[in-house]
Design a protein around this motif. Structure first.
Motif, PDB file in Angstrom:
ATOM      1  N   GLU A  85     -63.933-113.156 -85.750  1.00 41.90           N
ATOM      2  CA  GLU A  85     -63.187-112.143 -85.038  1.00 41.90           C
ATOM      3  C   GLU A  85     -63.457-110.784 -85.658  1.00 41.90           C
ATOM      4  O   GLU A  85     -63.581-110.675 -86.864  1.00 41.90           O
ATOM      5  CB  GLU A  85     -61.692-112.439 -85.104  1.00 41.90           C
ATOM      6  N   GLN A 124     -62.596-106.384 -85.480  1.00 49.62           N
ATOM      7  CA  GLN A 124     -61.742-105.326 -84.957  1.00 49.62           C
ATOM      8  C   GLN A 124     -62.403-104.832 -83.675  1.00 49.62           C
ATOM      9  O   GLN A 124     -63.596-105.050 -83.463  1.00 49.62           O
ATOM     10  CB  GLN A 124     -61.640-104.191 -85.969  1.00 49.62           C
ATOM     11  N   PRO A 125     -61.661-104.150 -82.827  1.00 50.14           N
ATOM     12  CA  PRO A 125     -62.276-103.635 -81.589  1.00 50.14           C
ATOM     13  C   PRO A 125     -63.496-102.764 -81.902  1.00 50.14           C
ATOM     14  O   PRO A 125     -63.509-102.017 -82.888  1.00 50.14           O
ATOM     15  CB  PRO A 125     -61.151-102.811 -80.959  1.00 50.14           C
ATOM     16  N   VAL A 177     -62.998 -99.135 -82.617  1.00 50.30           N
ATOM     17  CA  VAL A 177     -62.493 -98.834 -83.960  1.00 50.30           C
ATOM     18  C   VAL A 177     -63.644 -98.842 -84.958  1.00 50.30           C
ATOM     19  O   VAL A 177     -63.765 -97.942 -85.801  1.00 50.30           O
ATOM     20  CB  VAL A 177     -61.398 -99.843 -84.384  1.00 50.30           C
ATOM     21  N   LEU A 178     -64.501 -99.846 -84.874  1.00 54.41           N
ATOM     22  CA  LEU A 178     -65.642 -99.931 -85.789  1.00 54.41           C
ATOM     23  C   LEU A 178     -66.592 -98.752 -85.600  1.00 54.41           C
ATOM     24  O   LEU A 178     -67.103 -98.201 -86.578  1.00 54.41           O
ATOM     25  CB  LEU A 178     -66.381-101.254 -85.597  1.00 54.41           C
ATOM     26  N   ARG A 212     -65.067 -95.587 -87.132  1.00 52.99           N
ATOM     27  CA  ARG A 212     -65.111 -95.629 -88.595  1.00 52.99           C
ATOM     28  C   ARG A 212     -66.549 -95.626 -89.128  1.00 52.99           C
ATOM     29  O   ARG A 212     -66.762 -95.703 -90.327  1.00 52.99           O
ATOM     30  CB  ARG A 212     -64.377 -96.874 -89.089  1.00 52.99           C
ATOM     31  N   THR A 224     -70.952-103.864 -90.070  1.00 47.59           N
ATOM     32  CA  THR A 224     -70.061-104.991 -89.788  1.00 47.59           C
ATOM     33  C   THR A 224     -70.792-106.086 -89.027  1.00 47.59           C
ATOM     34  O   THR A 224     -70.665-107.273 -89.361  1.00 47.59           O
ATOM     35  CB  THR A 224     -68.834-104.522 -88.994  1.00 47.59           C
TER      36      THR A 224
END
Length: 109
Positions: A1, A3-4, A7-8, A11, A17
């Protein structure tokens, strides 16, 4: 899973990621019993997250058994970051001494 993705992206960690998680997919597909310290260290190394993660390194070297224990028993974010840094440092040491190909051969043994 994850993060959306938005969001990634915001950031500036989307690429690292995805690389990190892709290494976990490779390790899972190779099979066998890969210790957590080794899987996390490889993921950090090949994702290019090492410079960021290594800022959390302690000044002493610890055994791989201790890294494994600290990953499982961390009670604070700082303890977890230090454990991830130790895992990365050990994998980096292995790559420097054995080469990336030989380090990958250790997966799943």
């Amino acid at each position: 899973e994850l993060q959306p993705l938005t969001v990634l992206k915001r950031r500036n960690v989307l690429t690292t990621t995805l690389r990190h998680e892709l290494v976990h997919v490779f390790i899972d597909n190779i099979g066998g019993r890969t210790p957590r310290w080794f899987a996390e260290g490889l993921a950090i190394y090949f994702a290019g997250e090492g410079p960021l993660v290594s800022r959390n390194s302690g000044r002493t070297t610890i055994t791989t058994d201790e890294i494994e224990h600290r990953l499982a028993a961390a009670k604070t974010p700082a303890e977890m970051k230090a454990a991830y840094a130790a895992a990365y440092n050990e994998v980096r040491r292995l790559v420097n001494s054995e080469g990336e190909t030989n380090v990958w051969r250790r997966v799943g043994r």
